[in-house]
Design a protein around this motif. Structure first.
Motif, PDB file in Angstrom:
ATOM      1  N   THR A   1       5.115   9.799  11.756  1.00  0.00           N
ATOM      2  CA  THR A   1       4.316   8.700  12.298  1.00  0.00           C
ATOM      3  C   THR A   1       3.090   8.444  11.436  1.00  0.00           C
ATOM      4  N   TYR A   2       2.442   9.514  10.987  1.00  0.00           N
ATOM      5  CA  TYR A   2       1.246   9.351  10.148  1.00  0.00           C
ATOM      6  C   TYR A   2       1.586   8.602   8.864  1.00  0.00           C
ATOM      7  N   ARG A   3       2.611   9.069   8.158  1.00  0.00           N
ATOM      8  CA  ARG A   3       2.935   8.427   6.887  1.00  0.00           C
ATOM      9  C   ARG A   3       3.466   7.019   7.090  1.00  0.00           C
ATOM     10  N   TYR A   4       4.238   6.807   8.154  1.00  0.00           N
ATOM     11  CA  TYR A   4       4.767   5.468   8.413  1.00  0.00           C
ATOM     12  C   TYR A   4       3.636   4.485   8.724  1.00  0.00           C
ATOM     13  N   THR A   5       2.649   4.941   9.491  1.00  0.00           N
ATOM     14  CA  THR A   5       1.518   4.067   9.813  1.00  0.00           C
ATOM     15  C   THR A   5       0.726   3.725   8.568  1.00  0.00           C
ATOM     16  N   VAL A   6       0.512   4.702   7.694  1.00  0.00           N
ATOM     17  CA  VAL A   6      -0.183   4.424   6.432  1.00  0.00           C
ATOM     18  C   VAL A   6       0.640   3.472   5.576  1.00  0.00           C
ATOM     19  N   TRP A   7       1.958   3.683   5.564  1.00  0.00           N
ATOM     20  CA  TRP A   7       2.828   2.835   4.752  1.00  0.00           C
ATOM     21  C   TRP A   7       2.796   1.391   5.216  1.00  0.00           C
ATOM     22  N   VAL A   8       2.891   1.157   6.520  1.00  0.00           N
ATOM     23  CA  VAL A   8       2.931  -0.225   7.007  1.00  0.00           C
ATOM     24  C   VAL A   8       1.568  -0.907   6.904  1.00  0.00           C
TER      25      VAL A   8
ATOM     26  N   PRO B   1      -0.041  -3.936   1.950  1.00  0.00           N
ATOM     27  CA  PRO B   1       0.343  -5.362   2.016  1.00  0.00           C
ATOM     28  C   PRO B   1       1.837  -5.595   1.903  1.00  0.00           C
ATOM     29  N   ALA B   2       2.499  -4.917   0.966  1.00  0.00           N
ATOM     30  CA  ALA B   2       3.931  -5.170   0.760  1.00  0.00           C
ATOM     31  C   ALA B   2       4.739  -4.790   1.995  1.00  0.00           C
ATOM     32  N   ALA B   3       4.506  -3.585   2.538  1.00  0.00           N
ATOM     33  CA  ALA B   3       5.255  -3.136   3.711  1.00  0.00           C
ATOM     34  C   ALA B   3       4.901  -3.972   4.938  1.00  0.00           C
ATOM     35  N   ARG B   4       3.630  -4.312   5.079  1.00  0.00           N
ATOM     36  CA  ARG B   4       3.224  -5.112   6.236  1.00  0.00           C
ATOM     37  C   ARG B   4       3.902  -6.482   6.210  1.00  0.00           C
ATOM     38  N   ARG B   5       3.962  -7.099   5.039  1.00  0.00           N
ATOM     39  CA  ARG B   5       4.607  -8.402   4.937  1.00  0.00           C
ATOM     40  C   ARG B   5       6.118  -8.282   5.175  1.00  0.00           C
ATOM     41  N   LEU B   6       6.720  -7.208   4.678  1.00  0.00           N
ATOM     42  CA  LEU B   6       8.151  -6.986   4.889  1.00  0.00           C
ATOM     43  C   LEU B   6       8.471  -6.858   6.371  1.00  0.00           C
ATOM     44  N   LEU B   7       7.669  -6.051   7.077  1.00  0.00           N
ATOM     45  CA  LEU B   7       7.913  -5.860   8.505  1.00  0.00           C
ATOM     46  C   LEU B   7       7.663  -7.141   9.290  1.00  0.00           C
TER      47      LEU B   7
ATOM     48  N   ALA C   1      14.736 -18.905  -1.701  1.00  0.00           N
ATOM     49  CA  ALA C   1      13.393 -19.434  -1.934  1.00  0.00           C
ATOM     50  C   ALA C   1      12.353 -18.785  -1.025  1.00  0.00           C
ATOM     51  N   PRO C   2      12.625 -18.583   0.276  1.00  0.00           N
ATOM     52  CA  PRO C   2      11.630 -17.887   1.117  1.00  0.00           C
ATOM     53  C   PRO C   2      11.354 -16.468   0.653  1.00  0.00           C
ATOM     54  N   TYR C   3      12.396 -15.781   0.134  1.00  0.00           N
ATOM     55  CA  TYR C   3      12.166 -14.411  -0.338  1.00  0.00           C
ATOM     56  C   TYR C   3      11.270 -14.413  -1.567  1.00  0.00           C
ATOM     57  N   VAL C   4      11.504 -15.342  -2.493  1.00  0.00           N
ATOM     58  CA  VAL C   4      10.659 -15.425  -3.691  1.00  0.00           C
ATOM     59  C   VAL C   4       9.223 -15.749  -3.304  1.00  0.00           C
ATOM     60  N   GLU C   5       9.043 -16.653  -2.365  1.00  0.00           N
ATOM     61  CA  GLU C   5       7.686 -16.995  -1.932  1.00  0.00           C
ATOM     62  C   GLU C   5       7.031 -15.809  -1.230  1.00  0.00           C
ATOM     63  N   ASN C   6       7.808 -15.053  -0.475  1.00  0.00           N
ATOM     64  CA  ASN C   6       7.268 -13.855   0.171  1.00  0.00           C
ATOM     65  C   ASN C   6       6.843 -12.820  -0.873  1.00  0.00           C
ATOM     66  N   LEU C   7       7.642 -12.685  -1.946  1.00  0.00           N
ATOM     67  CA  LEU C   7       7.290 -11.763  -3.023  1.00  0.00           C
ATOM     68  C   LEU C   7       6.016 -12.207  -3.731  1.00  0.00           C
ATOM     69  N   ARG C   8       5.878 -13.498  -3.953  1.00  0.00           N
ATOM     70  CA  ARG C   8       4.650 -14.010  -4.582  1.00  0.00           C
ATOM     71  C   ARG C   8       3.441 -13.754  -3.682  1.00  0.00           C
ATOM     72  N   GLY C   9       3.609 -13.945  -2.391  1.00  0.00           N
ATOM     73  CA  GLY C   9       2.506 -13.668  -1.472  1.00  0.00           C
ATOM     74  C   GLY C   9       2.110 -12.206  -1.495  1.00  0.00           C
ATOM     75  N   THR C  10       3.103 -11.308  -1.581  1.00  0.00           N
ATOM     76  CA  THR C  10       2.797  -9.883  -1.661  1.00  0.00           C
ATOM     77  C   THR C  10       2.033  -9.556  -2.933  1.00  0.00           C
ATOM     78  N   MET C  11       2.433 -10.145  -4.040  1.00  0.00           N
ATOM     79  CA  MET C  11       1.744  -9.902  -5.311  1.00  0.00           C
ATOM     80  C   MET C  11       0.315 -10.427  -5.262  1.00  0.00           C
ATOM     81  N   ARG C  12       0.110 -11.538  -4.572  1.00  0.00           N
ATOM     82  CA  ARG C  12      -1.260 -12.040  -4.419  1.00  0.00           C
ATOM     83  C   ARG C  12      -2.081 -11.112  -3.538  1.00  0.00           C
ATOM     84  N   ASP C  13      -1.454 -10.578  -2.482  1.00  0.00           N
ATOM     85  CA  ASP C  13      -2.163  -9.626  -1.627  1.00  0.00           C
ATOM     86  C   ASP C  13      -2.592  -8.392  -2.411  1.00  0.00           C
ATOM     87  N   LEU C  14      -1.759  -8.001  -3.370  1.00  0.00           N
ATOM     88  CA  LEU C  14      -2.070  -6.829  -4.193  1.00  0.00           C
ATOM     89  C   LEU C  14      -2.974  -7.178  -5.373  1.00  0.00           C
TER      90      LEU C  14
END
Length: 364
Positions: free
Chosen positions: A75-82, A85-91, A319-332
């Motif tokens: 639970t600890y590691r999963y909470t840190v993981w989510v 930005p990348a994991a949070r956007r994926l979930l 196209a939505p997946y590519v845009e989601n990936l771009r958003g993750t890269m911007r978050d990072l």
């Protein structure tokens, strides 16, 4: 005495200080609180599920303590993981797609099929190697079978009691309620009593293949790390072998060496459970989150929202997946998010061209 007109005016009353907005808790603090709550809930569930510890076997206490630590660590590691930005956007995208009424209307069987093929049978591994896929299946289902049997037994939820009847009759009870009665001499009884032995055989076959590959295959040995890649396989093999030896000792040696083997088996199991949240096995917990992203990509393909490479025109992804990936890269805060618009081959070509131009000019 009245003040003169040229006297400085009294300072205006300062506005009351506004209450400072509460700062969000750091991920480590939030993860510790969530993990502690989950561990406490598991302890309560063990007490209640074992009927106030009446069905709890004190000899299994080290295993139970290890499972509580496992719950805390996962639970600890999963909470840190989510919280990343990348994991949070994926979930977020996964849950949004999962509860989309429109997606369910278009493809009501998509989620069950993906759970079966992506999580259960892991068909994506078959594209890499049939042997690796088969070994992974043996390892996966062996571990699942062992966990389904071991955890409820350790917590006192799952018990076998003797019953009156012809031959050696037993009853299987869960939380004190009878589920099934069986004879230990028939096929069902043998399978129930030797389920862990069957799981051990599956795990040894799967882990043995991967260990052999790690020691012989150059592509696997190049980047492997002992603690990350080899220790998990060795731990699973030790657990399985010592478990089989316990059965061998009880059946053929009349209990000879049983105490030593039981201690060695317990140490190996406890070590593996404590190691699981912080090693390679953690991908077992991460994998279900990827099902949501696969569903997200599948729903976009149903709408034919596809994105092609800017350089060669080959299909990249939806196209939505590519845009989601771009958003993750911007978050990072990565300043090259346009690279999400290129296919893997063109990315390698562009990286090579940039290296030749800026780093090794004139390199042949």
């Amino acid at each position: 005495m009245p003040q003169s007109s040229d006297a400085p005016a009294a300072p205006a009353a300062e506005p009351e200080a506004t209450a400072a907005a509460p700062r969000p808790r750091p991920p480590a603090v939030r993860a510790t609180l969530v993990a502690s709550a989950v561990a406490l809930l598991l302890i309560v569930a063990i007490i209640l599920g074992s009927r106030m510890l009446r069905n709890f076997d004190s000899a299994l206490l080290p295993y139970a303590v290890a499972t509580v630590f496992l719950a805390f660590g996962v639970t600890y590691r999963y909470t840190v993981w989510v919280s990343e930005p990348a994991a949070r956007r994926l979930l977020r995208q996964g849950w949004r797609t999962l509860f989309s009424r429109e997606n369910f209307r278009k493809a009501p069987t998509a989620l069950p099929r993906m759970i079966a093929t992506y999580l259960g049978f892991q068909k994506f591994l078959g594209a890499r190697s049939t042997a690796r896929w088969a070994a992974h299946q043996l390892l996966f289902w062996g571990c699942i079978l062992a966990a389904v049997i071991t955890f409820p037994l350790t917590w006192g939820w799952f018990t076998f009691t003797s019953a009156t009847g012809p031959g050696p009759s037993y009853e299987m009870r869960i939380w004190g309620f009878k589920i099934i009665g069986f004879n230990s001499a028939d096929v069902i009884g043998w399978a129930l009593f030797h389920g862990l032995d069957l799981a051990a055989v599956l795990v040894i076959a799967g882990a043995g293949y991967f260990l052999w590959r790690r020691l012989r295959d150059r592509t696997a040995t190049t980047g492997q790390r002992f603690g990350y890649d080899l220790v998990p396989l060795l731990a699973l093999i030790v657990i399985s072998v010592t478990g089989l030896l316990l059965t061998f000792s009880a059946v053929f040696l009349h209990g000879g060496g049983y105490e030593f083997l039981a201690l060695l088996h317990m140490v190996s199991v406890v070590f593996t459970l404590i190691y699981l949240p912080f090693g390679k096995f953690f991908h077992i917990v991460q994998r279900p989150a990827a099902v949501g992203m696969q569903l997200f990509k599948y729903s976009a393909r149903q709408d034919e929202k596809l994105f092609t490479c800017r350089r060669c025109g080959e299909l990249v992804d939806t196209a939505p997946y590519v845009e989601n990936l771009r958003g993750t890269m911007r978050d990072l805060r990565l300043d090259f998010d346009e690279w999400a618009e290129y296919c893997p081959r063109c990315k390698r070509v562009l990286r090579g061209s940039a290296y030749l131009t800026r780093v090794k000019r004139g390199f042949k």
